[in-house]
Design a protein around this motif. Structure first.
Motif, PDB file in Angstrom:
ATOM      1  N   MET A  63       1.126  -0.880   0.294  1.00  0.00           N
ATOM      2  CA  MET A  63      -0.018   0.157   0.520  1.00  0.00           C
ATOM      3  C   MET A  63       1.255   1.390  -0.006  1.00  0.00           C
ATOM      4  O   MET A  63       1.949   1.253   1.115  1.00  0.00           O
ATOM      5  CB  MET A  63      -0.936   0.246   1.011  1.00  0.00           C
ATOM      6  CG  MET A  63      -1.531   1.635   1.928  1.00  0.00           C
ATOM      7  SD  MET A  63      -3.268   0.915   1.525  1.00  0.00           S
ATOM      8  CE  MET A  63      -3.680   3.035   2.896  1.00  0.00           C
ATOM      9  N   GLU A  69       1.322   4.805   1.042  1.00  0.00           N
ATOM     10  CA  GLU A  69       0.176   6.078   2.074  1.00  0.00           C
ATOM     11  C   GLU A  69       0.066   7.236   0.859  1.00  0.00           C
ATOM     12  O   GLU A  69       0.919   7.602   0.420  1.00  0.00           O
ATOM     13  CB  GLU A  69       0.748   5.711   2.976  1.00  0.00           C
ATOM     14  CG  GLU A  69       0.937   4.349   4.154  1.00  0.00           C
ATOM     15  CD  GLU A  69       1.309   4.611   5.269  1.00  0.00           C
ATOM     16  OE1 GLU A  69       0.692   5.183   6.457  1.00  0.00           O
ATOM     17  OE2 GLU A  69       2.960   4.938   5.501  1.00  0.00           O
ATOM     18  N   SER A 122       6.890   8.276   4.572  1.00  0.00           N
ATOM     19  CA  SER A 122       7.960   9.218   4.421  1.00  0.00           C
ATOM     20  C   SER A 122       8.848   7.989   5.140  1.00  0.00           C
ATOM     21  O   SER A 122       8.037   6.864   5.328  1.00  0.00           O
ATOM     22  CB  SER A 122       7.994  10.181   5.673  1.00  0.00           C
ATOM     23  OG  SER A 122       7.296   9.855   6.470  1.00  0.00           O
ATOM     24  N   CYS A 123      10.063   8.629   5.044  1.00  0.00           N
ATOM     25  CA  CYS A 123      10.756   7.546   5.973  1.00  0.00           C
ATOM     26  C   CYS A 123      11.580   7.999   6.622  1.00  0.00           C
ATOM     27  O   CYS A 123      12.214   9.819   6.387  1.00  0.00           O
ATOM     28  CB  CYS A 123      12.265   6.850   4.676  1.00  0.00           C
ATOM     29  SG  CYS A 123      12.899   6.052   5.324  1.00  0.00           S
ATOM     30  N   ALA A 124      12.054   7.821   7.504  1.00  0.00           N
ATOM     31  CA  ALA A 124      13.005   9.360   8.319  1.00  0.00           C
ATOM     32  C   ALA A 124      13.869   8.958   8.410  1.00  0.00           C
ATOM     33  O   ALA A 124      14.971   9.534   8.866  1.00  0.00           O
ATOM     34  CB  ALA A 124      12.144   8.293  10.310  1.00  0.00           C
ATOM     35  N   TRP A 125      14.853   7.508   7.638  1.00  0.00           N
ATOM     36  CA  TRP A 125      16.141   8.010   7.258  1.00  0.00           C
ATOM     37  C   TRP A 125      16.384   8.852   5.950  1.00  0.00           C
ATOM     38  O   TRP A 125      15.738   8.717   5.582  1.00  0.00           O
ATOM     39  CB  TRP A 125      16.704   6.055   7.397  1.00  0.00           C
ATOM     40  CG  TRP A 125      16.272   5.535   8.763  1.00  0.00           C
ATOM     41  CD1 TRP A 125      15.232   4.511   8.111  1.00  0.00           C
ATOM     42  CD2 TRP A 125      15.842   5.586  10.170  1.00  0.00           C
ATOM     43  NE1 TRP A 125      14.945   3.669   9.339  1.00  0.00           N
ATOM     44  CE2 TRP A 125      14.996   4.909  10.248  1.00  0.00           C
ATOM     45  CE3 TRP A 125      16.402   6.802  10.432  1.00  0.00           C
ATOM     46  CZ2 TRP A 125      14.765   4.360  11.677  1.00  0.00           C
ATOM     47  CZ3 TRP A 125      16.063   6.655  12.104  1.00  0.00           C
ATOM     48  CH2 TRP A 125      15.217   5.373  12.217  1.00  0.00           C
ATOM     49  N   ASP A 126      17.975   9.644   6.042  1.00  0.00           N
ATOM     50  CA  ASP A 126      17.994   9.484   4.640  1.00  0.00           C
ATOM     51  C   ASP A 126      18.807   9.127   3.636  1.00  0.00           C
ATOM     52  O   ASP A 126      19.948   9.033   3.538  1.00  0.00           O
ATOM     53  CB  ASP A 126      19.298  11.140   5.544  1.00  0.00           C
ATOM     54  CG  ASP A 126      19.604  11.818   4.661  1.00  0.00           C
ATOM     55  OD1 ASP A 126      18.923  12.979   3.502  1.00  0.00           O
ATOM     56  OD2 ASP A 126      20.763  12.577   4.673  1.00  0.00           O
ATOM     57  N   LEU A 127      17.332   7.803   3.384  1.00  0.00           N
ATOM     58  CA  LEU A 127      18.011   6.905   2.563  1.00  0.00           C
ATOM     59  C   LEU A 127      18.400   7.921   0.725  1.00  0.00           C
ATOM     60  O   LEU A 127      17.528   8.455   0.658  1.00  0.00           O
ATOM     61  CB  LEU A 127      17.170   6.010   2.188  1.00  0.00           C
ATOM     62  CG  LEU A 127      16.359   5.396   3.694  1.00  0.00           C
ATOM     63  CD1 LEU A 127      16.038   3.910   3.481  1.00  0.00           C
ATOM     64  CD2 LEU A 127      18.443   4.936   3.798  1.00  0.00           C
ATOM     65  N   GLU A 131      18.049   3.103  -2.202  1.00  0.00           N
ATOM     66  CA  GLU A 131      18.234   1.987  -0.759  1.00  0.00           C
ATOM     67  C   GLU A 131      16.808   2.144   0.233  1.00  0.00           C
ATOM     68  O   GLU A 131      16.211   1.385   0.498  1.00  0.00           O
ATOM     69  CB  GLU A 131      19.105   3.355   0.488  1.00  0.00           C
ATOM     70  CG  GLU A 131      20.566   2.810   0.101  1.00  0.00           C
ATOM     71  CD  GLU A 131      20.944   3.946   0.895  1.00  0.00           C
ATOM     72  OE1 GLU A 131      22.373   4.095   1.154  1.00  0.00           O
ATOM     73  OE2 GLU A 131      20.696   4.989   1.375  1.00  0.00           O
ATOM     74  N   LEU A 132      16.304   3.673  -0.701  1.00  0.00           N
ATOM     75  CA  LEU A 132      14.694   3.046  -0.355  1.00  0.00           C
ATOM     76  C   LEU A 132      13.774   1.877  -1.236  1.00  0.00           C
ATOM     77  O   LEU A 132      12.606   1.682   0.084  1.00  0.00           O
ATOM     78  CB  LEU A 132      13.849   4.903  -0.448  1.00  0.00           C
ATOM     79  CG  LEU A 132      12.311   4.749  -0.199  1.00  0.00           C
ATOM     80  CD1 LEU A 132      11.686   4.301   1.245  1.00  0.00           C
ATOM     81  CD2 LEU A 132      11.756   5.783  -1.103  1.00  0.00           C
ATOM     82  N   LEU A 178      14.304  -1.177   0.498  1.00  0.00           N
ATOM     83  CA  LEU A 178      13.109  -1.362   1.660  1.00  0.00           C
ATOM     84  C   LEU A 178      12.236  -2.157   1.373  1.00  0.00           C
ATOM     85  O   LEU A 178      11.969  -3.372   1.890  1.00  0.00           O
ATOM     86  CB  LEU A 178      12.336  -0.542   2.732  1.00  0.00           C
ATOM     87  CG  LEU A 178      14.276  -0.045   3.357  1.00  0.00           C
ATOM     88  CD1 LEU A 178      13.436   1.647   3.941  1.00  0.00           C
ATOM     89  CD2 LEU A 178      14.342  -0.493   4.308  1.00  0.00           C
ATOM     90  N   LYS A 210      19.069  10.930  -2.757  1.00  0.00           N
ATOM     91  CA  LYS A 210      19.042  10.974  -1.549  1.00  0.00           C
ATOM     92  C   LYS A 210      17.724  11.496  -1.607  1.00  0.00           C
ATOM     93  O   LYS A 210      17.155  12.653  -2.285  1.00  0.00           O
ATOM     94  CB  LYS A 210      18.712  12.639  -0.509  1.00  0.00           C
ATOM     95  CG  LYS A 210      20.626  11.883   0.468  1.00  0.00           C
ATOM     96  CD  LYS A 210      20.628  11.120   0.730  1.00  0.00           C
ATOM     97  CE  LYS A 210      22.488  10.869   1.081  1.00  0.00           C
ATOM     98  NZ  LYS A 210      22.669  10.075   2.291  1.00  0.00           N
ATOM     99  N   HIS A 215       8.628   6.029  -3.374  1.00  0.00           N
ATOM    100  CA  HIS A 215       7.701   5.230  -2.745  1.00  0.00           C
ATOM    101  C   HIS A 215       6.826   3.662  -3.494  1.00  0.00           C
ATOM    102  O   HIS A 215       6.724   2.845  -2.558  1.00  0.00           O
ATOM    103  CB  HIS A 215       7.085   5.867  -2.060  1.00  0.00           C
ATOM    104  CG  HIS A 215       7.523   6.005  -0.524  1.00  0.00           C
ATOM    105  ND1 HIS A 215       7.983   5.383   0.668  1.00  0.00           N
ATOM    106  CD2 HIS A 215       8.279   7.278  -0.523  1.00  0.00           C
ATOM    107  CE1 HIS A 215       8.692   6.572   1.662  1.00  0.00           C
ATOM    108  NE2 HIS A 215       8.566   7.308   0.890  1.00  0.00           N
ATOM    109  N   ARG A 254       9.514   1.639  -4.485  1.00  0.00           N
ATOM    110  CA  ARG A 254       9.112   0.768  -3.244  1.00  0.00           C
ATOM    111  C   ARG A 254       8.084  -0.563  -3.503  1.00  0.00           C
ATOM    112  O   ARG A 254       8.424  -1.645  -2.521  1.00  0.00           O
ATOM    113  CB  ARG A 254       9.459   1.438  -1.991  1.00  0.00           C
ATOM    114  CG  ARG A 254       9.059   0.562  -0.748  1.00  0.00           C
ATOM    115  CD  ARG A 254      10.048   0.956   0.569  1.00  0.00           C
ATOM    116  NE  ARG A 254       8.482   2.166   0.742  1.00  0.00           N
ATOM    117  CZ  ARG A 254       7.184   2.049   1.334  1.00  0.00           C
ATOM    118  NH1 ARG A 254       7.288   0.915   2.146  1.00  0.00           N
ATOM    119  NH2 ARG A 254       6.355   2.915   1.801  1.00  0.00           N
TER     120      ARG A 254
END
Lengths: 312, 199
Positions: free
Chosen positions: B81, B83, B87-92, B96-97, B100, B121, B134, B137
């Motif tokens: 899904m 959303e 968002s992602c809290a890490w500075d990927l 890299e995102l 995941l 980034k 996303h 992802r």
């Protein structure tokens, strides 16, 4: 490739620094090249390296778990809990702790776990400041209970004072180092194996769940591992704030934000920080011998204030 | 007849005294592209959350099995899904995102037209680009589309024409290869949907 080289360099640097530190005394290198003295210093150096590695990895995991750049086992009350666990053991169990050295890390991890669970209950999903406020409360409660227990347990007061003041590293023996080292090693490995799940937590609790990672189970497991790591560190170096805060920030700058890299890198950086502080304090770099925790805080506290300005 | 990919019966959700869904049924078959239309607050996001298994109400079956019998990891292999505000809290980095989610990120990014952003980034992207990253992802999380479910909450917000076209093509292809898509949208992505409905 770059990251493997960085991580390798950090680990080698920590080990090399440890080897060098064994030979350094109050009088510098000159008279320090003494095998007997080096052997006496070995447990202390090992203890500093292991404590730093445990703190670094625990800090990286806590910052990941709470998605909070200001998390640190020393500030969130986890160390306070570990210290309370050790104090309770020494105060209530009297001699038992010294006859069975493995009891110390178990008691410390137990106290740390209680504090961590309280922290998870009060602060999960809160802002960075909410987490720190919960940590403040837990620390205060654990500190008060520790004081009360210490007053009550007359005989062991001097030992407890050393642990609390963070000058405990000076009293290390290989026997005292062994069990915390095993515990810390297991905890760091356990945290590293959770790296992918901690990465996914960055998507938020819902986002992580949608991506196949159960945030509740991940949180409980990470809480257990960080408690074991913090407990082991407490058995080695007593109370120490800020090492677990600083190491992950430096490690991420060097090895990137993914936990598979930042956790081992943070362990290596933490080992370097605590060893450097302990060695500088031991040889009297500032004119007097000082506990490692004081030197770490001298650098760590201003860095914390700077980070707080950016993130709170 | 084989089980539908998703089957929802009798979902009722209220926020305060406002009932958003009442006794909602829903059925999703392989190859479908369902557009959820309706103004803000009409329950599009709520229905998607229920279909994802995150918000539990009524009886939801995924491939015939009750949602509660799936682990988070099993479910994530079946449905993804996007959303509304991912968002992602890490500075990927973008690569890299997407990793995941799973493997095959490079090809997915190429299909979505942001392969050139792979080593940049995520924090440096525009809102629309971030949403596409996303989406990539989510696609990586599902792998082969056959039998999989893709739930998208307004993926078209902030997307320019070119990116919208590529996203629409990726969604179409996902359904053609045997997956099913439910997309909440205010417009463009509804074109070519096999079914359009209000939540």
């Amino acid at each position: 490739m770059g990251r493997i080289a960085t991580l390798g360099a950090l680990v080698i640097a920590a080990l090399a620094a440890g080897l060098a530190a064994v030979w350094v005394g109050v009088d510098g290198w000159g008279a320090g090249l003494n095998g007997e003295l080096a052997l006496l210093r070995l447990p202390r150096v090992l203890g500093a390296l292991v404590a730093g590695a445990a703190l670094g990895a625990a800090g990286a995991a806590q910052q990941g778990l709470f998605r909070n750049p200001l998390a640190d086992p020393g500030l969130t009350g986890v160390f306070g809990g570990a210290l309370l666990g050790v104090t309770a053991l020494v105060a209530l169990g009297a001699g038992a702790a010294w006859e069975r050295p493995w009891l110390l890390p178990v008691a410390a991890a137990g106290g740390a776990l209680a504090a961590t669970l309280a922290l998870v209950a009060f602060a999960r999903g809160r802002s960075p400041s909410g987490l720190l406020l919960a940590g403040l409360g837990i620390n205060a409660l654990a500190g008060a209970a520790t004081l009360a227990l210490t007053a009550w347990a007359d005989e062991s007061r001097s030992t407890l004072a050393m642990v609390q003041a963070g000058s405990w590293l000076g009293h290390m023996t290989l026997e005292l180092v062994a069990w915390p080292t095993l515990a810390a090693g297991a905890a760091v490995l356990g945290l590293w194996l959770m790296a992918r799940r901690l990465d996914a937590l960055g998507l938020g609790e819902t986002g992580a769940w949608l991506a196949g990672v159960d945030p509740g189970a991940t949180g409980r497991r990470a809480a257990l591992m960080t408690s074991v790591a913090a407990g082991a560190a407490t058995c080695l170096c007593g109370q120490m704030a800020f090492a677990g805060l600083l190491a992950p920030h430096l490690a991420r700058a060097l090895a990137g934000p993914r936990h598979a890299w930042s956790i081992p890198a943070s362990a290596a950086v933490g080992a370097l920080i605590v060893l450097a502080a302990d060695t500088a304090g031991r040889v009297g770099l500032l004119g007097k011998t000082l506990p490692a925790s004081a030197l770490v805080a001298l650098v760590g506290a201003p860095a914390f204030l700077w980070l707080a300005r950016r993130h709170v | 007849m084989s089980d539908p990919l998703l089957e929802l019966r009798g979902a009722t959700v209220a926020f305060g005294d406002r009932e958003v869904l009442r006794g909602r049924d829903f059925r999703l078959e392989a190859g479908e592209r369902v557009a959820l239309l309706g103004p803000n607050g009409s329950g599009k996001t709520t229905l998607l959350r229920v279909l994802s298994g995150e918000l539990r109400s009524g009886e939801l079956r995924v491939a015939g099995r009750l949602v509660g019998e799936w682990t988070a990891a099993e479910l994530a292999g079946r449905r993804a899904m996007l959303e509304q505000q991912p968002s992602c809290a890490w500075d990927l980095t973008v690569g890299e995102l997407v990793a995941l989610g799973g493997t095959g990120g490079r090809e997915i990014l190429a299909r979505l037209g942001i392969a050139h952003l792979e080593s940049g980034k995520v924090s440096g992207l525009s809102g629309g680009e971030r949403r596409v990253a996303h989406l990539a992802r989510c696609l990586a999380q599902l792998g082969e589309p056959a039998g999989k479910i893709l739930l998208l909450d307004e993926p078209d917000a902030g997307l320019d024409e070119a990116r919208l076209g590529l996203a629409a093509a990726a969604i179409r292809r996902f359904a053609l290869e045997g997956g099913a898509v439910v997309v909440a949208t205010h417009g463009r992505l509804a074109e070519g949907a096999t079914r359009a409905l209000a939540p």
